[in-house]
Design a protein around this motif. Structure first.
Motif, PDB file in Angstrom:
ATOM      1  N   PRO A   1       0.804  -1.233   0.000  1.00 32.51           N
ATOM      2  CA  PRO A   1       0.000   0.000   0.000  1.00 32.51           C
ATOM      3  C   PRO A   1       0.829   1.271   0.000  1.00 32.51           C
ATOM      4  O   PRO A   1       0.314   2.346  -0.329  1.00 32.51           O
ATOM      5  CB  PRO A   1      -0.834  -0.120   1.286  1.00 32.51           C
ATOM      6  CG  PRO A   1      -0.095  -1.084   2.148  1.00 32.51           C
ATOM      7  CD  PRO A   1       0.608  -2.024   1.225  1.00 32.51           C
TER       8      PRO A   1
ATOM      9  N   SER B   1     -12.608  -6.534  -6.154  1.00 33.10           N
ATOM     10  CA  SER B   1     -11.975  -5.267  -5.809  1.00 33.10           C
ATOM     11  C   SER B   1     -10.482  -5.409  -6.041  1.00 33.10           C
ATOM     12  O   SER B   1      -9.755  -5.931  -5.199  1.00 33.10           O
ATOM     13  CB  SER B   1     -12.257  -4.905  -4.340  1.00 33.10           C
ATOM     14  OG  SER B   1     -11.571  -3.727  -3.965  1.00 33.10           O
TER      15      SER B   1
ATOM     16  N   ARG C   1      -8.157  -3.909  -3.400  1.00 30.97           N
ATOM     17  CA  ARG C   1      -8.293  -4.381  -2.022  1.00 30.97           C
ATOM     18  C   ARG C   1      -6.970  -4.406  -1.241  1.00 30.97           C
ATOM     19  O   ARG C   1      -6.969  -4.083  -0.045  1.00 30.97           O
ATOM     20  CB  ARG C   1      -8.940  -5.764  -2.002  1.00 30.97           C
ATOM     21  CG  ARG C   1      -9.144  -6.291  -0.587  1.00 30.97           C
ATOM     22  CD  ARG C   1      -9.950  -7.562  -0.553  1.00 30.97           C
ATOM     23  NE  ARG C   1     -10.104  -8.028   0.821  1.00 30.97           N
ATOM     24  CZ  ARG C   1     -11.162  -8.664   1.278  1.00 30.97           C
ATOM     25  NH1 ARG C   1     -12.183  -8.910   0.474  1.00 30.97           N
ATOM     26  NH2 ARG C   1     -11.225  -9.072   2.531  1.00 30.97           N
ATOM     27  N   PRO C   2      -5.820  -4.787  -1.845  1.00 31.69           N
ATOM     28  CA  PRO C   2      -4.583  -4.755  -1.059  1.00 31.69           C
ATOM     29  C   PRO C   2      -4.267  -3.373  -0.496  1.00 31.69           C
ATOM     30  O   PRO C   2      -3.554  -3.263   0.505  1.00 31.69           O
ATOM     31  CB  PRO C   2      -3.519  -5.205  -2.061  1.00 31.69           C
ATOM     32  CG  PRO C   2      -4.256  -6.027  -3.060  1.00 31.69           C
ATOM     33  CD  PRO C   2      -5.588  -5.356  -3.188  1.00 31.69           C
ATOM     34  N   TRP C   3      -4.774  -2.335  -1.123  1.00 27.02           N
ATOM     35  CA  TRP C   3      -4.509  -0.969  -0.672  1.00 27.02           C
ATOM     36  C   TRP C   3      -5.644  -0.414   0.187  1.00 27.02           C
ATOM     37  O   TRP C   3      -5.407   0.368   1.094  1.00 27.02           O
ATOM     38  CB  TRP C   3      -4.298  -0.044  -1.862  1.00 27.02           C
ATOM     39  CG  TRP C   3      -3.261  -0.529  -2.838  1.00 27.02           C
ATOM     40  CD1 TRP C   3      -2.199  -1.358  -2.559  1.00 27.02           C
ATOM     41  CD2 TRP C   3      -3.175  -0.220  -4.221  1.00 27.02           C
ATOM     42  NE1 TRP C   3      -1.460  -1.587  -3.697  1.00 27.02           N
ATOM     43  CE2 TRP C   3      -2.039  -0.896  -4.738  1.00 27.02           C
ATOM     44  CE3 TRP C   3      -3.935   0.554  -5.094  1.00 27.02           C
ATOM     45  CZ2 TRP C   3      -1.655  -0.810  -6.073  1.00 27.02           C
ATOM     46  CZ3 TRP C   3      -3.560   0.645  -6.426  1.00 27.02           C
ATOM     47  CH2 TRP C   3      -2.418  -0.036  -6.904  1.00 27.02           C
ATOM     48  N   THR C   4      -6.884  -0.807  -0.128  1.00 25.16           N
ATOM     49  CA  THR C   4      -8.046  -0.222   0.548  1.00 25.16           C
ATOM     50  C   THR C   4      -8.566  -1.079   1.689  1.00 25.16           C
ATOM     51  O   THR C   4      -9.296  -0.578   2.542  1.00 25.16           O
ATOM     52  CB  THR C   4      -9.207  -0.002  -0.436  1.00 25.16           C
ATOM     53  OG1 THR C   4      -9.677  -1.277  -0.895  1.00 25.16           O
ATOM     54  CG2 THR C   4      -8.782   0.855  -1.617  1.00 25.16           C
ATOM     55  N   GLY C   5      -8.237  -2.380   1.708  1.00 31.72           N
ATOM     56  CA  GLY C   5      -8.870  -3.294   2.634  1.00 31.72           C
ATOM     57  C   GLY C   5     -10.262  -3.672   2.145  1.00 31.72           C
ATOM     58  O   GLY C   5     -10.669  -3.309   1.032  1.00 31.72           O
ATOM     59  N   PRO C   6     -11.038  -4.417   2.946  1.00 24.40           N
ATOM     60  CA  PRO C   6     -12.380  -4.843   2.529  1.00 24.40           C
ATOM     61  C   PRO C   6     -13.314  -3.654   2.322  1.00 24.40           C
ATOM     62  O   PRO C   6     -13.268  -2.678   3.081  1.00 24.40           O
ATOM     63  CB  PRO C   6     -12.852  -5.714   3.702  1.00 24.40           C
ATOM     64  CG  PRO C   6     -11.625  -6.069   4.471  1.00 24.40           C
ATOM     65  CD  PRO C   6     -10.674  -4.931   4.281  1.00 24.40           C
ATOM     66  N   THR C   7     -14.153  -3.762   1.308  1.00 29.65           N
ATOM     67  CA  THR C   7     -15.159  -2.740   1.016  1.00 29.65           C
ATOM     68  C   THR C   7     -16.467  -3.443   0.685  1.00 29.65           C
ATOM     69  O   THR C   7     -16.487  -4.617   0.312  1.00 29.65           O
ATOM     70  CB  THR C   7     -14.723  -1.852  -0.170  1.00 29.65           C
ATOM     71  OG1 THR C   7     -14.373  -2.682  -1.281  1.00 29.65           O
ATOM     72  CG2 THR C   7     -13.531  -0.978   0.214  1.00 29.65           C
TER      73      THR C   7
ATOM     74  N   HIS D   1     -11.811   4.101   4.010  1.00 32.43           N
ATOM     75  CA  HIS D   1     -11.857   3.335   5.261  1.00 32.43           C
ATOM     76  C   HIS D   1     -13.024   3.787   6.139  1.00 32.43           C
ATOM     77  O   HIS D   1     -13.748   2.963   6.720  1.00 32.43           O
ATOM     78  CB  HIS D   1     -10.548   3.492   6.019  1.00 32.43           C
ATOM     79  CG  HIS D   1      -9.375   2.866   5.333  1.00 32.43           C
ATOM     80  ND1 HIS D   1      -8.076   3.284   5.517  1.00 32.43           N
ATOM     81  CD2 HIS D   1      -9.303   1.838   4.444  1.00 32.43           C
ATOM     82  CE1 HIS D   1      -7.255   2.547   4.778  1.00 32.43           C
ATOM     83  NE2 HIS D   1      -7.988   1.672   4.122  1.00 32.43           N
TER      84      HIS D   1
END
Length: 336
Positions: free
Chosen positions: A40, A76, A79-85, A330
């Motif tokens: 990230p 997504s 996802r590795p950068w934002t986390g779960p959405t 987030h």
């Protein structure tokens, strides 16, 4: 270079531009997890550098169409950068159209910073609860009007930020039990097919990207809808758009030769050829297109180039702006 190569919206290998080795000049590229540094801290800027370099290499005449699948939820790429959405169904059921639009804006803002100008989203398929068909909570609702409302709100948010959306997977995979990545799903009930397609009707127009599913219906003459003109340019619901088939390497069309996949796609009325997964696949697709008569590929090329002419430029990538955006992602994910 053969002009028909520009019809390809192709996947590729490599995280940095010097590692990208395509034997042709595509008109569009699509990035997957394999093209993104998962770190990230370094990944986002590295992604932007990759896209900028490929624009310089392939987009000197017209801007390169640069896409990925960023729906949120299970699909997504960021996802590795934002986390779960949250997926679209969760947005719709818990926050309605307002949440769908807000997340469309969020994704559009982030994608524009990264250099993307197209997002292969939203899903307009009807939710059916089938766990193994590859859709699940990517779909908002089992009701056509609600599915259209959710997808339309997401689209409005996304496109307000300068990133094109794409309706998928026309005429609708609701009610299928086989993942079209693995084989050719079928719907035998004409009423179900009509119900699925109804969700696309209020969202389509001549300049909207529409991805067509590998799906056999009673009207598709044994072929996937994606390769059947009566299900694409001459579909009975009056859906208009800039059509492209789902990935031509998927199992849903694997029983057709590359020559037939490409020829039937263009005869069906597609403006692009989407081919994503392997060097053998995208090379075979480009070679098959080059063998076709110009009268078959030239109209699609003219249309796809017209779309590229109006793709917006990216906005500057700034580290602090990216961090601020990530913080809002987030925060928003925690509220749903």
């Amino acid at each position: 270079m053969h002009s028909s190569e520009q019809l390809l919206w192709t996947g590729f290998r490599g995280v940095d531009a010097q590692d990208v080795d395509l034997p042709f000049h595509p008109g569009g590229i699509i990035l997957f997890a394999r093209n993104l540094d998962p770190d990230p801290e370094t990944g986002p800027a590295r992604c932007r550098s990759l896209i900028d370099a490929l624009q310089t290499r392939y987009g000197t005449d017209l801007p390169l169409a640069v896409a990925l699948d960023q729906e949120g939820g299970p699909v997504s790429r960021l996802r590795p950068w934002t986390g779960p959405t949250p997926p679209l169904r969760q947005l719709w059921t818990q926050g309605g159209a307002e949440a769908c639009s807000a997340w469309g804006r969020l994704w559009g803002e982030g994608l524009r910073m990264l250099g993307f100008n197209v997002d292969f989203a939203p899903v307009v398929d009807l939710w059916d609860g089938h766990p193994g068909a590859g859709i699940g909570d990517r779909a908002a609702s089992e009701h056509p009007f609600e599915a259209a409302s959710a997808a339309g709100a997401f689209l409005h948010g996304l496109e307000s930020m300068g990133v094109r959306g794409c309706l998928k997977h026309f005429p609708g995979l609701g009610g299928t039990t086989l993942d079209s990545h693995l084989g050719l799903p079928a719907l035998e009930d004409t009423e179900q097919v009509d119900r699925n397609a109804r969700a696309f009707v209020p969202l389509s127009h001549t300049d909207r990207l529409v991805m067509v599913a590998h799906l056999r219906t009673p009207a598709s003459s044994g072929a996937p809808a994606s390769l059947h003109r009566g299900s694409v340019a001459e579909n009975p619901w009056g859906i208009q758009g800039r059509f492209l088939p789902d990935d031509l390497e998927m199992g849903g069309c694997a029983d057709w030769s590359w020559e037939d996949r490409v020829r039937l796609s263009l005869e069906a009325g597609h403006q692009w050829l989407l081919v994503c997964q392997t060097p053998a696949g995208w090379t075979a697709c480009a070679e098959a297109a080059a063998q076709l008569p110009e009268s078959l590929w030239a109209p699609a090329l003219k249309a796809s180039r017209a779309m590229r002419r109006h793709l917006p430029p990216p906005v500057p990538f700034e580290s602090q702006r990216w961090k601020d955006w990530l913080s809002r992602v987030h925060t928003s994910a925690g509220r749903i």
